[in-house]
Design a protein around this motif. Structure first.
Motif, mmCIF file in Angstrom:
data_model
loop_
_atom_site.group_PDB
_atom_site.id
_atom_site.type_symbol
_atom_site.label_atom_id
_atom_site.label_comp_id
_atom_site.label_asym_id
_atom_site.label_seq_id
_atom_site.Cartn_x
_atom_site.Cartn_y
_atom_site.Cartn_z
ATOM 1 N N SER A 1 20.587 25.710 -37.778
ATOM 2 C CA SER A 1 21.134 26.045 -36.425
ATOM 3 C C SER A 1 22.093 25.591 -35.486
ATOM 4 O O SER A 1 22.307 25.696 -34.519
ATOM 5 C CB SER A 1 19.694 25.354 -35.610
ATOM 6 N N ILE A 2 22.837 24.942 -36.108
ATOM 7 C CA ILE A 2 24.639 23.810 -36.274
ATOM 8 C C ILE A 2 24.723 25.059 -36.173
ATOM 9 O O ILE A 2 25.290 24.720 -34.452
ATOM 10 C CB ILE A 2 24.568 22.727 -37.167
ATOM 11 N N THR B 1 19.941 17.473 -26.112
ATOM 12 C CA THR B 1 19.692 16.166 -27.180
ATOM 13 C C THR B 1 21.102 16.820 -28.485
ATOM 14 O O THR B 1 22.064 16.216 -28.426
ATOM 15 C CB THR B 1 18.721 15.597 -28.030
ATOM 16 N N THR B 2 20.485 17.776 -28.623
ATOM 17 C CA THR B 2 21.090 18.403 -29.774
ATOM 18 C C THR B 2 22.908 19.407 -28.645
ATOM 19 O O THR B 2 24.082 18.982 -29.736
ATOM 20 C CB THR B 2 20.678 20.412 -29.875
ATOM 21 N N ARG B 3 23.078 19.671 -27.482
ATOM 22 C CA ARG B 3 23.975 19.753 -26.886
ATOM 23 C C ARG B 3 24.458 18.507 -27.104
ATOM 24 O O ARG B 3 26.080 18.939 -27.441
ATOM 25 C CB ARG B 3 23.887 20.033 -25.563
ATOM 26 N N ALA C 1 16.153 13.988 -34.350
ATOM 27 C CA ALA C 1 16.875 14.783 -33.324
ATOM 28 C C ALA C 1 15.895 16.071 -33.178
ATOM 29 O O ALA C 1 16.045 16.950 -32.834
ATOM 30 C CB ALA C 1 18.341 14.525 -32.949
ATOM 31 N N GLN D 1 18.214 15.663 -38.268
ATOM 32 C CA GLN D 1 17.584 16.261 -38.967
ATOM 33 C C GLN D 1 16.004 15.660 -38.548
ATOM 34 O O GLN D 1 15.050 16.240 -38.452
ATOM 35 C CB GLN D 1 17.513 16.969 -40.351
ATOM 36 N N ILE E 1 16.701 18.076 -35.848
ATOM 37 C CA ILE E 1 17.783 19.408 -35.444
ATOM 38 C C ILE E 1 17.426 20.413 -36.714
ATOM 39 O O ILE E 1 17.958 19.350 -37.352
ATOM 40 C CB ILE E 1 19.283 18.933 -35.355
ATOM 41 N N GLY F 1 24.242 27.231 -32.455
ATOM 42 C CA GLY F 1 24.379 25.930 -31.660
ATOM 43 C C GLY F 1 25.801 25.905 -31.277
ATOM 44 O O GLY F 1 26.105 25.894 -29.855
#
Length: 209
Positions: free
Chosen positions: A42-43, A3-5, A36, A33, A38, A46
């Motif tokens: 961490s963005i 999902t993050t990707r 998802a 945040q 996230i 990533g």
């Protein structure tokens, strides 16, 4: 992680070339945040990881650049990965990860209308099948003396989400079939960020067999 990707690749694709802080700011307006999971910090990590794997190209500003001044754009592999993840999340129901469909919704405009409709039909079938299997999954737990009976509630909460999603998916499918929203190859039905206008006119390749 997938999902993050997708979110990172998708937002880079819209704003490229874009700085990390710009992408972070945009994603936070989507409240990633919250839904998802996230971590805003961490963005940046990533983005660097995607660049390391060849999905993003880092564009340096030259000697003496300040931290966070690296900009990013998709590579050819990154564009392929974007559509692979988008289609995977759109076509596949995952009751334990509702954030995947939430992420896919953010980028459905980059697919053609007929593919989105076909994928929603496939999701409806999957959700209907999961609903039919639910009583038997519950019975298996309740009849197994080694499994605590309260475990059945874990299935029931997922089933409740599935039934809610089934109702929404049917309505969403009907709205799209009636012409709502805009998809790849169609005129935008709102005022998008300037970089999105070109993307809107691009017709994506069909999924590989």
């Amino acid at each position: 992680m997938s999902t993050t990707r997708l979110l990172l690749l998708g937002v880079v694709r819209i704003f490229q070339p874009a700085y990390g802080y710009q992408l972070r700011r945009e994603l936070l307006t989507w409240n990633v945040q919250e839904w998802a999971n996230i971590n805003p910090g961490s963005i940046y990590t990533g983005l660097r990881t995607l660049a390391k794997h060849g999905y993003l190209q880092e564009l340096e500003e030259g000697p003496g650049q300040r931290p966070g001044r690296t900009s990013y754009k998709l590579t050819a592999d990154g564009d392929t990965e974007y559509f692979t993840l988008l289609r995977e999340m759109l076509w596949t129901v995952d009751g334990f990860h509702p954030d995947r469909m939430q992420a896919a919704l953010s980028f459905l405009w980059s697919l053609r209308r007929d593919e989105v409709l076909a994928a929603l039909e496939a999701r409806i079938v999957q959700l209907e099948q999961r609903n039919k299997a639910q009583p038997f999954s519950e019975r298996q737990i309740l009849e197994d003396p080694a499994t605590p009976n309260h475990v059945v509630e874990m299935l029931r909460i997922v089933d409740a989400r599935d039934r809610g999603e089934l109702e929404w998916t049917r309505s969403f499918r009907d709205r799209i079939a009636d012409g709502s929203y805009a998809f790849a190859g169609e005129p935008a039905d709102w005022t998008p960020y300037p970089g999105m206008i070109t993307l809107w006119g691009e017709i994506p390749s069909p999924p590989a067999d």
